[in-house]
Design a protein around this motif. Sequence first.
Motif, PDB file in Angstrom:
ATOM      1  N   THR A   1       0.822  -1.201   0.000  1.00 27.25           N
ATOM      2  CA  THR A   1       0.000   0.000   0.000  1.00 27.25           C
ATOM      3  C   THR A   1       0.859   1.255   0.000  1.00 27.25           C
ATOM      4  O   THR A   1       1.729   1.405   0.851  1.00 27.25           O
ATOM      5  CB  THR A   1      -0.909  -0.003   1.254  1.00 27.25           C
ATOM      6  OG1 THR A   1      -1.625  -1.232   1.306  1.00 27.25           O
ATOM      7  CG2 THR A   1      -1.869   1.158   1.236  1.00 27.25           C
ATOM      8  N   ASN A   2       0.621   2.137  -0.967  1.00 24.70           N
ATOM      9  CA  ASN A   2       1.278   3.441  -1.005  1.00 24.70           C
ATOM     10  C   ASN A   2       0.323   4.448  -0.388  1.00 24.70           C
ATOM     11  O   ASN A   2      -0.876   4.427  -0.663  1.00 24.70           O
ATOM     12  CB  ASN A   2       1.585   3.858  -2.436  1.00 24.70           C
ATOM     13  CG  ASN A   2       2.582   2.941  -3.098  1.00 24.70           C
ATOM     14  OD1 ASN A   2       3.211   2.118  -2.460  1.00 24.70           O
ATOM     15  ND2 ASN A   2       2.709   3.071  -4.401  1.00 24.70           N
ATOM     16  N   PHE A   3       0.873   5.337   0.468  1.00 28.78           N
ATOM     17  CA  PHE A   3       0.013   6.317   1.122  1.00 28.78           C
ATOM     18  C   PHE A   3       0.760   7.631   1.314  1.00 28.78           C
ATOM     19  O   PHE A   3       1.986   7.670   1.297  1.00 28.78           O
ATOM     20  CB  PHE A   3      -0.500   5.780   2.468  1.00 28.78           C
ATOM     21  CG  PHE A   3       0.579   5.489   3.473  1.00 28.78           C
ATOM     22  CD1 PHE A   3       0.880   6.400   4.472  1.00 28.78           C
ATOM     23  CD2 PHE A   3       1.294   4.299   3.427  1.00 28.78           C
ATOM     24  CE1 PHE A   3       1.874   6.126   5.399  1.00 28.78           C
ATOM     25  CE2 PHE A   3       2.286   4.014   4.360  1.00 28.78           C
ATOM     26  CZ  PHE A   3       2.579   4.936   5.345  1.00 28.78           C
ATOM     27  N   ASP A   4      -0.026   8.704   1.496  1.00 26.61           N
ATOM     28  CA  ASP A   4       0.576  10.025   1.666  1.00 26.61           C
ATOM     29  C   ASP A   4       0.807  10.331   3.145  1.00 26.61           C
ATOM     30  O   ASP A   4       0.547   9.492   4.016  1.00 26.61           O
ATOM     31  CB  ASP A   4      -0.275  11.100   0.980  1.00 26.61           C
ATOM     32  CG  ASP A   4      -1.641  11.304   1.623  1.00 26.61           C
ATOM     33  OD1 ASP A   4      -1.864  10.863   2.771  1.00 26.61           O
ATOM     34  OD2 ASP A   4      -2.492  11.927   0.960  1.00 26.61           O
TER      35      ASP A   4
ATOM     36  N   ASN B   1      -3.691   8.768   3.664  1.00 27.42           N
ATOM     37  CA  ASN B   1      -4.617   8.481   2.563  1.00 27.42           C
ATOM     38  C   ASN B   1      -3.987   7.497   1.591  1.00 27.42           C
ATOM     39  O   ASN B   1      -2.846   7.692   1.152  1.00 27.42           O
ATOM     40  CB  ASN B   1      -4.994   9.769   1.835  1.00 27.42           C
ATOM     41  CG  ASN B   1      -5.694  10.741   2.756  1.00 27.42           C
ATOM     42  OD1 ASN B   1      -6.672  10.399   3.391  1.00 27.42           O
ATOM     43  ND2 ASN B   1      -5.168  11.950   2.835  1.00 27.42           N
ATOM     44  N   ILE B   2      -4.709   6.477   1.239  1.00 30.15           N
ATOM     45  CA  ILE B   2      -4.206   5.432   0.347  1.00 30.15           C
ATOM     46  C   ILE B   2      -4.182   5.959  -1.082  1.00 30.15           C
ATOM     47  O   ILE B   2      -5.183   6.429  -1.604  1.00 30.15           O
ATOM     48  CB  ILE B   2      -5.071   4.164   0.452  1.00 30.15           C
ATOM     49  CG1 ILE B   2      -5.038   3.637   1.884  1.00 30.15           C
ATOM     50  CG2 ILE B   2      -4.595   3.114  -0.549  1.00 30.15           C
ATOM     51  CD1 ILE B   2      -6.051   2.542   2.171  1.00 30.15           C
ATOM     52  N   VAL B   3      -3.010   5.854  -1.707  1.00 28.03           N
ATOM     53  CA  VAL B   3      -2.828   6.292  -3.084  1.00 28.03           C
ATOM     54  C   VAL B   3      -2.998   5.107  -4.033  1.00 28.03           C
ATOM     55  O   VAL B   3      -3.628   5.222  -5.080  1.00 28.03           O
ATOM     56  CB  VAL B   3      -1.435   6.943  -3.264  1.00 28.03           C
ATOM     57  CG1 VAL B   3      -1.190   7.310  -4.709  1.00 28.03           C
ATOM     58  CG2 VAL B   3      -1.293   8.152  -2.346  1.00 28.03           C
ATOM     59  N   SER B   4      -2.462   3.939  -3.647  1.00 24.61           N
ATOM     60  CA  SER B   4      -2.598   2.742  -4.471  1.00 24.61           C
ATOM     61  C   SER B   4      -2.399   1.498  -3.623  1.00 24.61           C
ATOM     62  O   SER B   4      -1.773   1.548  -2.561  1.00 24.61           O
ATOM     63  CB  SER B   4      -1.605   2.753  -5.636  1.00 24.61           C
ATOM     64  OG  SER B   4      -0.280   2.692  -5.146  1.00 24.61           O
TER      65      SER B   4
ATOM     66  N   ASP C   1       9.692   3.611  -8.081  1.00 25.35           N
ATOM     67  CA  ASP C   1      10.060   4.601  -7.065  1.00 25.35           C
ATOM     68  C   ASP C   1       8.851   5.457  -6.704  1.00 25.35           C
ATOM     69  O   ASP C   1       8.052   5.832  -7.564  1.00 25.35           O
ATOM     70  CB  ASP C   1      11.182   5.498  -7.577  1.00 25.35           C
ATOM     71  CG  ASP C   1      12.493   4.747  -7.739  1.00 25.35           C
ATOM     72  OD1 ASP C   1      12.670   3.720  -7.061  1.00 25.35           O
ATOM     73  OD2 ASP C   1      13.322   5.194  -8.546  1.00 25.35           O
ATOM     74  N   LEU C   2       8.749   5.778  -5.423  1.00 24.14           N
ATOM     75  CA  LEU C   2       7.641   6.592  -4.928  1.00 24.14           C
ATOM     76  C   LEU C   2       8.017   8.066  -4.913  1.00 24.14           C
ATOM     77  O   LEU C   2       9.180   8.414  -4.709  1.00 24.14           O
ATOM     78  CB  LEU C   2       7.295   6.189  -3.488  1.00 24.14           C
ATOM     79  CG  LEU C   2       6.777   4.795  -3.272  1.00 24.14           C
ATOM     80  CD1 LEU C   2       6.644   4.523  -1.775  1.00 24.14           C
ATOM     81  CD2 LEU C   2       5.440   4.613  -3.949  1.00 24.14           C
ATOM     82  N   PRO C   3       7.017   8.941  -5.076  1.00 21.31           N
ATOM     83  CA  PRO C   3       7.292  10.361  -4.848  1.00 21.31           C
ATOM     84  C   PRO C   3       7.740  10.555  -3.402  1.00 21.31           C
ATOM     85  O   PRO C   3       7.387   9.772  -2.514  1.00 21.31           O
ATOM     86  CB  PRO C   3       5.928  11.030  -5.089  1.00 21.31           C
ATOM     87  CG  PRO C   3       5.164  10.051  -5.925  1.00 21.31           C
ATOM     88  CD  PRO C   3       5.650   8.697  -5.517  1.00 21.31           C
TER      89      PRO C   3
ATOM     90  N   GLN D   1       5.307  10.222  -0.397  1.00 18.50           N
ATOM     91  CA  GLN D   1       4.589   8.972  -0.173  1.00 18.50           C
ATOM     92  C   GLN D   1       5.473   7.937   0.513  1.00 18.50           C
ATOM     93  O   GLN D   1       6.692   7.976   0.393  1.00 18.50           O
ATOM     94  CB  GLN D   1       4.077   8.392  -1.494  1.00 18.50           C
ATOM     95  CG  GLN D   1       2.980   9.195  -2.122  1.00 18.50           C
ATOM     96  CD  GLN D   1       2.476   8.548  -3.402  1.00 18.50           C
ATOM     97  OE1 GLN D   1       2.724   7.387  -3.688  1.00 18.50           O
ATOM     98  NE2 GLN D   1       1.753   9.330  -4.186  1.00 18.50           N
ATOM     99  N   ARG D   2       4.813   7.037   1.228  1.00 21.04           N
ATOM    100  CA  ARG D   2       5.482   5.895   1.860  1.00 21.04           C
ATOM    101  C   ARG D   2       4.785   4.623   1.418  1.00 21.04           C
ATOM    102  O   ARG D   2       3.676   4.661   0.886  1.00 21.04           O
ATOM    103  CB  ARG D   2       5.419   6.018   3.382  1.00 21.04           C
ATOM    104  CG  ARG D   2       6.264   7.153   3.908  1.00 21.04           C
ATOM    105  CD  ARG D   2       6.217   7.287   5.414  1.00 21.04           C
ATOM    106  NE  ARG D   2       6.440   6.028   6.108  1.00 21.04           N
ATOM    107  CZ  ARG D   2       6.068   5.788   7.355  1.00 21.04           C
ATOM    108  NH1 ARG D   2       5.443   6.714   8.054  1.00 21.04           N
ATOM    109  NH2 ARG D   2       6.315   4.634   7.927  1.00 21.04           N
ATOM    110  N   GLN D   3       5.431   3.506   1.701  1.00 15.41           N
ATOM    111  CA  GLN D   3       4.871   2.216   1.308  1.00 15.41           C
ATOM    112  C   GLN D   3       4.987   1.234   2.463  1.00 15.41           C
ATOM    113  O   GLN D   3       6.013   1.194   3.149  1.00 15.41           O
ATOM    114  CB  GLN D   3       5.634   1.685   0.099  1.00 15.41           C
ATOM    115  CG  GLN D   3       5.077   0.416  -0.467  1.00 15.41           C
ATOM    116  CD  GLN D   3       5.870   0.027  -1.689  1.00 15.41           C
ATOM    117  OE1 GLN D   3       6.821  -0.715  -1.576  1.00 15.41           O
ATOM    118  NE2 GLN D   3       5.474   0.546  -2.832  1.00 15.41           N
TER     119      GLN D   3
END
Length: 77
Positions: free
Chosen positions: A5-8, A12-15, A30-32, A35-37
């Motif tokens: 799960t990628n989140f800000d 909030n879940i991004v993907s 790579d994540l922006p 964002q964290r994973q």
Amino acid sequence: MRLITNFDADGNIVSIITAPDGGLRPSIPDLPLQQRQVEIDAPDISAELDDVEIHRRLRNIMTQYKVDPDGPKFVAR
């Protein structure tokens, strides 16, 4: 099933990407920077479910929950 799960910064879940238990972790781009994973176990989602049901449950997670970065776990919005 495991959910990558990628989140800000607000959780909030991004993907979400699914990965079967015991399987290889999918390659993630790579994540922006903002964002964290995390990887979170999702016992109510399994490969035995049909694709429509898996997608319904993933949509529910994305709309009803966010990520607790201290968990990592899903928490209600």
